[in-house]
Design a protein around this motif. Structure first.
Motif, mmCIF file in Angstrom:
data_model
loop_
_atom_site.group_PDB
_atom_site.id
_atom_site.type_symbol
_atom_site.label_atom_id
_atom_site.label_comp_id
_atom_site.label_asym_id
_atom_site.label_seq_id
_atom_site.Cartn_x
_atom_site.Cartn_y
_atom_site.Cartn_z
ATOM 1 N N VAL A 233 77.461 39.715 37.555
ATOM 2 C CA VAL A 233 77.179 39.648 38.990
ATOM 3 C C VAL A 233 75.789 39.080 39.233
ATOM 4 N N ALA A 234 74.797 39.549 38.475
ATOM 5 C CA ALA A 234 73.428 39.048 38.631
ATOM 6 C C ALA A 234 73.354 37.562 38.286
ATOM 7 N N LEU A 235 74.047 37.147 37.232
ATOM 8 C CA LEU A 235 74.083 35.728 36.858
ATOM 9 C C LEU A 235 74.634 34.885 38.000
ATOM 10 N N PHE A 236 75.721 35.339 38.599
ATOM 11 C CA PHE A 236 76.355 34.614 39.701
ATOM 12 C C PHE A 236 75.395 34.472 40.880
ATOM 13 N N MET A 237 74.749 35.568 41.267
ATOM 14 C CA MET A 237 73.851 35.525 42.422
ATOM 15 C C MET A 237 72.594 34.710 42.144
ATOM 16 N N TRP A 238 72.116 34.773 40.924
ATOM 17 C CA TRP A 238 70.893 34.061 40.543
ATOM 18 C C TRP A 238 71.103 32.545 40.602
ATOM 19 N N ASN A 239 72.276 32.079 40.197
ATOM 20 C CA ASN A 239 72.523 30.647 40.071
ATOM 21 C C ASN A 239 73.168 30.009 41.288
ATOM 22 N N LEU A 240 73.835 30.806 42.130
ATOM 23 C CA LEU A 240 74.735 30.241 43.132
ATOM 24 C C LEU A 240 74.099 29.233 44.080
ATOM 25 N N PRO A 241 72.948 29.509 44.744
ATOM 26 C CA PRO A 241 72.421 28.523 45.696
ATOM 27 C C PRO A 241 72.128 27.163 45.052
ATOM 28 N N GLY A 242 71.402 27.177 43.927
ATOM 29 C CA GLY A 242 71.099 25.912 43.262
ATOM 30 C C GLY A 242 72.339 25.235 42.723
ATOM 31 N N LEU A 243 73.291 26.016 42.228
ATOM 32 C CA LEU A 243 74.531 25.453 41.695
ATOM 33 C C LEU A 243 75.298 24.714 42.777
ATOM 34 N N ILE A 244 75.406 25.301 43.958
ATOM 35 C CA ILE A 244 76.159 24.663 45.044
ATOM 36 C C ILE A 244 75.503 23.354 45.458
ATOM 37 N N VAL A 245 74.184 23.380 45.663
ATOM 38 C CA VAL A 245 73.490 22.168 46.110
ATOM 39 C C VAL A 245 73.579 21.068 45.058
ATOM 40 N N CYS A 246 73.352 21.419 43.787
ATOM 41 C CA CYS A 246 73.408 20.416 42.723
ATOM 42 C C CYS A 246 74.819 19.842 42.581
ATOM 43 N N THR A 247 75.833 20.680 42.720
ATOM 44 C CA THR A 247 77.204 20.200 42.604
ATOM 45 C C THR A 247 77.542 19.240 43.740
ATOM 46 N N VAL A 248 77.218 19.635 44.969
ATOM 47 C CA VAL A 248 77.520 18.793 46.128
ATOM 48 C C VAL A 248 76.798 17.458 46.027
ATOM 49 N N CYS A 249 75.512 17.503 45.702
ATOM 50 C CA CYS A 249 74.741 16.263 45.620
ATOM 51 C C CYS A 249 75.195 15.399 44.445
ATOM 52 N N GLY A 250 75.586 16.038 43.346
ATOM 53 C CA GLY A 250 76.093 15.261 42.221
ATOM 54 C C GLY A 250 77.402 14.575 42.562
ATOM 55 N N VAL A 251 78.324 15.299 43.234
ATOM 56 C CA VAL A 251 79.610 14.716 43.606
ATOM 57 C C VAL A 251 79.411 13.559 44.583
#
Length: 446
Positions: free
Chosen positions: A104-122
């Motif tokens: 759960v902590a891993l998910f919350m720690w990474n989620l904001p940056g993961l979403i932005v990086c994924t969207v911008c990469g796509v």
């Protein structure tokens, strides 16, 4: 005399009973959620600044553990391949609420940056100019560095002369490696683990001497010093920890065999992408900055993405909260879309997360034994030297003008003098940096 002894025994027994009593699992899991849900949005400044933010929250504000335990987990993360700050997040949360809490902590720690990086990469969008970030990001990195200085100061208070000397050595070596352009940054792969191993061996040998140089004491009182509470909270038996380690090794071997037997590897696809990320994630020490040269040859030279796209993604990841390893999702997204982003993310983060889960039961079991305590003294001292090195190196990159220095001072004062929590300090420094950027004050480089 006998009466005093009996009274003392009753007090000791009562203290042990109090430490054995545990909170319900759902209470501890809620603690993890409540603590980590805002951190993914404010964890600017890179992996070493993340250590400062986590220390403020877990050691000082929420009192999850003592300084010794926190530094031990940090040192173990330093000694394993993978993203150190993410491994520290997972290990601290696991020690509180088991593997579920760690995930759960891993998910919350990474989620904001993961979403932005994924969207911008796509979208393959050039979001940021590395040399001219948006005004609202101008003060965030200096503010995060201020918290790193605070953490280094806090850690240094526990060092004796031997520990300070070992920290000094690791600090000097790290600064020279990172600051000298003639030195191949790939040496971090073996220098950092070697320093940790040598520091551990030195304190282990010193502890066996009749008149040791260092001071060797038990773990922090009040946090599982006399029972197996932490081991039970972690909830991973030793044999399962060993099995997890074997799984990591077998998967790495499978990736290497696949790579060596696949003549069409450079044609790309999901499986080559995962193999590339998992292999790099399994051998990378030294944090996110070391990812840059290692991944460049893998994804640019093979033609998976362009050089410009690669650097744009790296600049984006550096400007976002959370771990720099989120860069993997940008690379995967730019190459193969959303599916590629998830494959690359799992591949690069996977080894470090797998290994920290494998190590947790061994750490909880051994940390009360005399020889392991001595080893941890060397690990801790050497790791603290890495934090001081990060202060020096990140100051140079993050505090480049008078405006960023002002943001640094405001955030540092808020943290040290006025005792604001880490997110408020980062926000305060960020506001100062943004205002000075808008009105164009203090922007001339030093």
């Amino acid at each position: 005399m006998a009466k005093d002894s009996a009274m003392q025994k009753m007090v000791d027994t009562s203290a042990v009973t109090a430490t054995v009593t545990d909170e319900p699992f759902m209470t501890r899991l809620w603690d993890v959620i409540h603590t980590f849900y805002p951190l993914g949005f404010v964890a600017f400044g890179g992996p070493q600044a993340h250590i400062a933010i986590l220390r403020d929250h877990l050691v000082i504000k929420h009192n999850w553990m003592g300084e010794d335990e926190f530094t031990e987990l940090f040192a173990i993360g330093q000694g394993l391949p993978g993203p150190t700050s993410t491994q520290l997040v997972v290990s601290c949360a696991t020690s509180r609420a088991g593997p579920i809490g760690g995930c759960v902590a891993l998910f919350m720690w990474n989620l904001p940056g993961l979403i932005v990086c994924t969207v911008c990469g796509v979208l393959s969008t050039s979001v940021l100019d590395p040399n001219d970030p948006p005004f609202f990001l101008a003060g965030l990195a200096p503010a995060a560095i201020a918290l790193l200085f605070k953490a280094a100061y806090g850690f240094s208070g526990k060092l004796d002369k031997l520990g300070a000397t070992m920290a000094l050595i690791s600090c000097v070596v790290s600064v020279i490696i990172a600051g000298d352009e003639t030195i191949d940054k790939g040496v971090c792969q073996w220098v950092y683990p070697l320093l940790l191993i040598l520091g551990s061996l030195f304190t282990l040998v010193d502890s066996k001497r009749s008149n040791p140089i260092g001071t060797y004491k038990g773990a922090s009182s009040g946090w599982d010093a006399d029972n197996d509470l932490t081991f039970r909270r972690i909830g991973i038996p030793l044999w399962v920890g060993f099995a997890i380690f074997v799984f990591w090794a077998l998967l790495l071997a499978a990736c290497l065999i696949y790579r060596s037997n696949n003549d069409s590897f450079n044609t790309g696809g999901y499986l080559p992408l995962f193999e590339c990320m998992y292999r790099v994630g399994s051998i990378i020490f030294g944090g996110g900055q070391v990812v840059l040269p290692m991944l460049y040859g893998e994804v640019v030279d093979t033609g998976w993405i362009s050089k410009d796209t690669f650097y744009q993604g790296f600049a984006l990841a550096q400007s976002l909260p959370g771990p720099l390893f989120n860069f993997s999702s940008f690379v995967g997204g730019a190459y193969l879309g959303v599916g590629g982003a998830l494959v690359a993310y799992i591949g690069l983060f996977g080894p470090g997360v797998i290994l920290i889960f494998a190590m947790m039961p061994f750490w909880a079991t051994l940390r009360q034994t005399a020889w392991f305590k001595a080893v941890l003294v060397g690990l801790n001292s050497t790791a603290i030297g890495f934090i001081f090195a990060a202060c020096i190196l990140m100051w140079q990159s993050a505090v480049a003008n008078a405006a960023s220095a002002a943001a640094f001072c405001v955030a540092g004062s808020m943290a040290l003098v006025y005792k604001f929590p880490a997110p408020a300090c980062i926000f305060g420094g960020g506001v100062v940096g943004a205002i000075l950027k808008l009105v164009e004050l203090g922007q001339k480089p030093y």
